[in-house]
Design a protein around this motif. Sequence first.
Motif, PDB file in Angstrom:
ATOM      1  N   LEU A 117      54.324  -5.413 -52.312  1.00  0.00           N
ATOM      2  CA  LEU A 117      54.780  -4.809 -51.066  1.00  0.00           C
ATOM      3  C   LEU A 117      54.017  -5.381 -49.871  1.00  0.00           C
ATOM      4  N   ALA A 172      57.706   5.363 -49.436  1.00  0.00           N
ATOM      5  CA  ALA A 172      56.443   4.672 -49.734  1.00  0.00           C
ATOM      6  C   ALA A 172      55.425   5.654 -50.313  1.00  0.00           C
ATOM      7  N   PRO A 173      54.759   5.305 -51.433  1.00  0.00           N
ATOM      8  CA  PRO A 173      53.733   6.195 -51.997  1.00  0.00           C
ATOM      9  C   PRO A 173      52.500   6.238 -51.106  1.00  0.00           C
ATOM     10  N   LEU A 208      54.769   8.422 -42.047  1.00  0.00           N
ATOM     11  CA  LEU A 208      54.045   8.363 -43.308  1.00  0.00           C
ATOM     12  C   LEU A 208      52.854   9.327 -43.311  1.00  0.00           C
ATOM     13  N   SER A 232      64.717  -1.106 -43.176  1.00  0.00           N
ATOM     14  CA  SER A 232      63.480  -1.225 -43.955  1.00  0.00           C
ATOM     15  C   SER A 232      62.509  -0.102 -43.614  1.00  0.00           C
ATOM     16  N   ARG A 263      51.266  -0.186 -60.933  1.00  0.00           N
ATOM     17  CA  ARG A 263      51.312   0.291 -59.544  1.00  0.00           C
ATOM     18  C   ARG A 263      50.518  -0.615 -58.614  1.00  0.00           C
ATOM     19  N   LEU A 274      52.051  -2.600 -55.377  1.00  0.00           N
ATOM     20  CA  LEU A 274      51.470  -2.497 -54.041  1.00  0.00           C
ATOM     21  C   LEU A 274      51.107  -3.879 -53.508  1.00  0.00           C
ATOM     22  N   LEU A 310      49.352  -0.029 -45.660  1.00  0.00           N
ATOM     23  CA  LEU A 310      50.181  -0.525 -44.559  1.00  0.00           C
ATOM     24  C   LEU A 310      49.521  -0.262 -43.208  1.00  0.00           C
ATOM     25  N   ALA A 352      50.300   3.182 -50.556  1.00  0.00           N
ATOM     26  CA  ALA A 352      50.977   2.210 -49.697  1.00  0.00           C
ATOM     27  C   ALA A 352      50.842   2.600 -48.229  1.00  0.00           C
ATOM     28  N   LEU A 353      50.852   3.901 -47.960  1.00  0.00           N
ATOM     29  CA  LEU A 353      50.687   4.393 -46.588  1.00  0.00           C
ATOM     30  C   LEU A 353      49.405   3.840 -45.976  1.00  0.00           C
ATOM     31  N   LEU A 413      60.739   2.719 -45.987  1.00  0.00           N
ATOM     32  CA  LEU A 413      59.285   2.826 -46.054  1.00  0.00           C
ATOM     33  C   LEU A 413      58.804   4.241 -45.770  1.00  0.00           C
ATOM     34  N   LYS A 414      59.271   4.781 -44.645  1.00  0.00           N
ATOM     35  CA  LYS A 414      58.737   6.082 -44.236  1.00  0.00           C
ATOM     36  C   LYS A 414      59.218   7.221 -45.122  1.00  0.00           C
TER      37      LYS A 414
END
Length: 307
Positions: free
Chosen positions: A233, A160-161, A99, A152, A226, A230, A168, A164-165, A156-157
Motif C-alpha cells: 500500500l 484502511a486498517p 481516518l 481512491s 498484513r 501494508l 499514511l 495503515a492510518l 482509503l478513508k
Amino acid sequence: MTSELLKPDPKADPAARQTKKAAQLLIASARHSYDPLVDIDWDAPLAEGKWFLAEKRCSLYGTELWDSLGTEQKMLLSREELAASVAVGVWTEHVLLHLVSRYVYKRDVSTPQVQFALTEVADEVRHMIMFARLVEKTGAEIYPTPPKTLRSGLLLKTFAPVPALWALILLTEEFFDRFQREQSGDETIQPVVRAVARIHVVEEARHISFARTELERFVPTLSRARLGALRRLLAGIVAGMRKDRYNPLMYQRAGLDPKTAVAAARANPNNIENAKYGGQRIAAYYQQIGLIGGPSEKVWREAGWLS
C-alpha cells in the motif's frame, strides 16, 4: 510500595509509552497552536519579486525550457505549482481527518490518545482552511481533485486498517514537512507562504511524533501477510505521488504547452534530487521499522526516495 514503583516503564511497555506521548502532545498543543485566520496577516500585499516556491524546487528548474522563460513566467509557474501542491495537501488532510475519526470512534474519549487524536482532527480542519486561503491570496485558482483520486480517497478513508492510518499520515506529513521547513526560512519566498509553512511545521511535528509512536507499537504485532500488504500500500502511494507530481493544468495555467512541460519535468534530473530530499527521512525510518522491504523496496528506489 510507592505509586512511582507501580507506574509502567514506557520503554518496556509500548502502550504506556504511547499514553505518555499523547499526554505530552496534548500539553504542547495547548501551548503551541495557531488560528491561521488571525495569526496570518492575510491583508498584507504580496511582495514584489518573491517566489511562491523556491526556484530550485520548481519542476522545470534546470531544463532548457526553464531557461527559455522570463522571470515573470517562472514566478507564475512557481505560484501554480504551489497551488497544485496545496490542493493535494487539502485532499490528504481531508482523508486523514476521516481516518483519525475512525480511530477515535470505538475508543475511550477520556484517554490521552483519543483526546490528542481529536486535537489532531481540529488541527487538520484549520489547515485545510488555511491552505484554501493561501491559494486565494496568491491569486491562483483552486485545483480540482481528479475523479480517480476521489475514488481512491473514498476507499482509503472507509476501509484502511489502523496501522495503515498512521503509516499514511507519517508518509505524507514527513515528505511535505521537509520542504515546508525549508520554505519557512527562505527569504526569497513570499512572506505569506512562509507564514503558512511555519504554522504547519509546528503543528504537524506533533502529528508526526504521535504517528511514529503508534507505528512502533503496531508494526511488531503485524503478521507477515498484513505487513506485506501494508508495504505494498505504501509503495503504491509513493508510486502514485511520483506519477501525479506533474499536473498538466499547472503548466497550462502558467501559459506553457502541457505536454511539452510534463515531458520536460519527467526527464528533469533535478526532480529526482527533489524526491530524494523529500523522502530521505521517512524512507530511512520505514526501512528501520520494517515498512520497506521485499518487492516494495524497488518501487521506493524507482521513485527516487531511496538511494
